[in-house]
Design a protein around this motif. Sequence first.
Motif, short mmCIF file in Angstrom:
data_model
loop_
_atom_site.label_atom_id
_atom_site.label_comp_id
_atom_site.label_asym_id
_atom_site.label_seq_id
_atom_site.Cartn_x
_atom_site.Cartn_y
_atom_site.Cartn_z
N ALA A 15 0.90 -1.13 0.02
CA ALA A 15 -0.04 0.01 -0.05
C ALA A 15 0.84 1.26 -0.04
N HIS A 16 0.25 2.42 -0.51
CA HIS A 16 1.18 3.79 -0.30
C HIS A 16 0.11 4.85 -0.46
N ARG A 17 0.76 5.76 -0.26
CA ARG A 17 0.18 7.25 -0.67
C ARG A 17 1.18 8.09 -1.17
N LYS A 34 -5.86 10.45 -7.49
CA LYS A 34 -6.36 9.29 -6.55
C LYS A 34 -5.11 8.65 -5.52
N CYS A 35 -3.96 8.68 -6.07
CA CYS A 35 -2.80 8.14 -5.22
C CYS A 35 -2.71 8.99 -4.28
N ASN A 36 -3.21 10.27 -4.00
CA ASN A 36 -3.00 10.84 -2.89
C ASN A 36 -4.15 10.64 -1.71
N TYR A 40 -4.55 5.54 1.67
CA TYR A 40 -3.90 4.71 1.15
C TYR A 40 -4.53 3.76 0.05
N HIS A 41 -3.66 3.28 -0.79
CA HIS A 41 -4.37 2.11 -1.50
C HIS A 41 -3.46 1.03 -2.18
N GLY A 42 -3.51 0.16 -2.53
CA GLY A 42 -2.67 -1.18 -2.74
C GLY A 42 -2.22 -1.24 -4.54
N HIS A 43 -1.03 -1.64 -4.62
CA HIS A 43 -0.75 -2.21 -5.88
C HIS A 43 -0.21 -3.58 -5.74
N ASN A 44 -0.23 -4.31 -7.08
CA ASN A 44 0.33 -5.76 -6.94
C ASN A 44 1.57 -5.26 -7.96
N TYR A 125 6.89 -3.21 -12.48
CA TYR A 125 5.64 -2.88 -13.00
C TYR A 125 4.60 -2.46 -11.82
N GLU A 126 4.07 -0.97 -11.97
CA GLU A 126 3.03 -0.65 -10.85
C GLU A 126 1.66 -1.58 -11.31
N THR A 127 1.36 -1.32 -12.71
CA THR A 127 0.18 -1.92 -13.27
C THR A 127 0.90 -2.75 -14.42
#
Length: 136
Positions: A15-17, A34-36, A40-44, A125-127
């Motif tokens: 997760a990050h912000r 949205k990344c702000n 927080y939110h997550g990435h694979n 890769y973030e996405t």
Amino acid sequence: MSKVAVIRKAHFNSAHRLHNPEWSEEMNKKVFGKCNNPNYHGHNYDLEVKVIGEVDPLSGYVIDMKILKDLIEDHVLQRFDHKNLNLDTEEFRNLNPTAENIVLVIWNILRSRLEDQYDLHIRLYETERNFVEYPA
Ligand code: NI
């Protein structure tokens, strides 16, 4: 002698912000969108670690894949997998955890643990569609 690239893939969830404390709330929203999100939110994250070197005439290896795998697990995945990068890690306490900064941090961690004879290239890769590479 011929150099060969050996590539190991790895994966972690974090997760990050994205946030710059020097900027206003408005500016942060404008730049990071949205990344702000304050909660927080997550990435694979998908990671590709490429080690380039000469093939050892005795082993036939550039590097033992097991050693590379363990290096990534012990020093990258242990540190960042299932973590909140902003809150749970020393590296990103005061560094914005963008893909660019994450790839630099991972490169430095692995570079310091690899022998000098190797070249190291990392892709993160973030996405599926968004990824970064270092060195550029
Ligand atoms: Ni994000």
